[in-house]
Design a protein around this motif. Structure first.
Motif, mmCIF file in Angstrom:
data_model
loop_
_atom_site.group_PDB
_atom_site.id
_atom_site.type_symbol
_atom_site.label_atom_id
_atom_site.label_comp_id
_atom_site.label_asym_id
_atom_site.label_seq_id
_atom_site.Cartn_x
_atom_site.Cartn_y
_atom_site.Cartn_z
ATOM 1 N N LEU A 66 0.903 -1.333 0.079
ATOM 2 C CA LEU A 66 -0.053 -0.020 0.018
ATOM 3 C C LEU A 66 0.732 1.326 0.007
ATOM 4 N N LYS A 67 2.046 1.348 0.808
ATOM 5 C CA LYS A 67 2.941 2.334 0.703
ATOM 6 C C LYS A 67 3.580 2.550 -0.701
ATOM 7 N N THR A 68 3.469 1.426 -1.400
ATOM 8 C CA THR A 68 4.296 1.722 -2.917
ATOM 9 C C THR A 68 3.109 2.385 -3.742
ATOM 10 N N LEU A 73 1.410 7.252 -6.530
ATOM 11 C CA LEU A 73 0.545 8.168 -6.723
ATOM 12 C C LEU A 73 0.997 9.644 -6.432
ATOM 13 N N VAL A 74 1.381 9.974 -5.449
ATOM 14 C CA VAL A 74 2.008 10.929 -5.064
ATOM 15 C C VAL A 74 3.043 11.560 -5.897
ATOM 16 N N SER A 75 3.851 10.631 -6.467
ATOM 17 C CA SER A 75 4.780 11.169 -7.393
ATOM 18 C C SER A 75 4.527 11.427 -8.938
ATOM 19 N N SER A 76 3.254 10.711 -9.284
ATOM 20 C CA SER A 76 2.967 10.682 -10.569
ATOM 21 C C SER A 76 1.637 11.392 -11.205
ATOM 22 N N PHE A 88 -4.401 8.538 1.106
ATOM 23 C CA PHE A 88 -4.960 7.451 1.436
ATOM 24 C C PHE A 88 -4.377 5.913 1.686
ATOM 25 N N PHE A 89 -3.669 5.657 0.594
ATOM 26 C CA PHE A 89 -3.003 4.539 0.715
ATOM 27 C C PHE A 89 -1.812 4.216 1.611
ATOM 28 N N ALA A 96 -2.019 -0.993 8.672
ATOM 29 C CA ALA A 96 -1.995 -2.349 8.265
ATOM 30 C C ALA A 96 -0.845 -3.124 8.992
ATOM 31 N N GLY A 97 0.429 -2.356 8.743
ATOM 32 C CA GLY A 97 1.490 -3.067 9.065
ATOM 33 C C GLY A 97 2.142 -4.096 8.387
#
Length: 213
Positions: A66-68, A73-76, A88-89, A96-97
Motif C-alpha cells: 500500500l505504501k508503494t 500516486l503522490v509522485s505521478s 489514503f493508501f 495495516a503494518g
C-alpha cells in the motif's frame, strides 16, 4: 472469506486501474463541468504508473504494497487527486503494518485510517461535495456490516453501495472545497468527480474480495 491477502489487494488495485482507465473520459467530463477537466487523465496516469511499479515486483507485506501504491500516486499524479489518493493508501499501509493479510477488523481499520488521512490533508467535511461524501459513508457502512456479523464480501459490497449513494448525493450540493467551490451555486447539478472515482475504488474492492471468496 475471513481475511484479505496481498494477492486480493493487488487484484483490487489492478481492478481500480482498469476501471478508472475505462471511465477516464467520464471522469474528465464530470471534472470539466466543475473542475480542471483533468481528473480522469490524472487518475488513469497515476494508476497506470502503479501497475507498472507492481509489475516489476509485488511487495510481500500489506504495508509495503500500500505504501508503494501511495508513493507512486503522490509522485505521478497532478492536481489534488494525487496527494489525496496517495495519502489514503499511505495511511492504510501504515495502519495495516507488516502483515501478509488483513482480517475484517484490520481492513476496516486501515480504510478508516485512509479516510482520516484524506480529512487531515483536504479538511473536507460531509456536504462539501468532495470524495469525502462517498468515502465516509462507505467506511461507516463497512464498520456497521462487520459489527452486524456480515462476512467480508458482504461488508465490502455494502460499503460499495454506500459509496455509490454518497456519489449520487453530491449532485445537488453546492461545492465548499476545491476548484468547484469557485463556481458557487453553479456547482450544483453535477456529480463530484472525486466522489465518482471513490465509488469506483470501493466497487473494485468489493469485486476483488468477492472474486477471492
Amino acid at each position: 472469506m475471513a481475511a484479505v491477502g496481498t494477492d486480493t489487494l493487488v487484484d483490487w488495485i489492478s481492478g481500480f486501474r482498469d476501471a478508472v482507465t475505462e471511465k477516464r473520459e467520464w471522469l474528465t467530463e464530470l471534472d470539466s463541468a466543475i473542475g480542471d477537466a483533468d481528473h480522469g487523465a490524472n487518475m488513469a496516469r497515476g494508476m497506470s504508473a502503479v501497475g507498472e511499479k507492481l509489475a516489476a515486483g509485488t511487495p510481500a507485506t500489506v504495508d509495503e504494497l500500500l505504501k508503494t501504491v501511495g508513493m507512486t500516486l503522490v509522485s505521478s499524479v497532478g492536481g489534488a487527486s494525487g496527494p489525496l489518493y496517495g495519502t489514503f493508501f499511505l495511511r492504510m499501509g501504515m495502519t495495516a503494518g507488516a502483515v501478509t493479510e488483513l482480517d475484517a477488523a484490520g481492513l476496516a481499520s486501515a480504510l478508516r485510517a485512509g479516510l482520516e488521512g484524506i480529512v487531515a490533508r483536504g479538511k473536507a467535511e460531509a456536504g462539501d461535495k468532495t470524495m469525502f461524501d462517498a468515502m465516509a459513508p462507505a467506511v461507516d457502512a463497512l464498520d456497521a456490516a462487520i459489527a452486524d456479523g456480515a462476512d467480508l464480501s458482504t461488508a465490502a459490497r455494502r460499503a460499495a453501495d454506500a459509496a455509490a449513494a454518497g456519489r449520487d448525493a453530491t449532485e445537488p450540493l453546492v461545492a465548499r472545497k476545491g476548484r468547484a467551490s469557485y463556481l458557487g451555486e453553479r456547482s450544483a447539478g453535477h456529480l463530484d468527480p472525486g466522489a465518482a472515482s471513490t465509488a469506483i475504488l470501493f466497487d473494485t474492492l468489493a469485486t476483488a474480495i468477492s472474486g477471492s471468496s
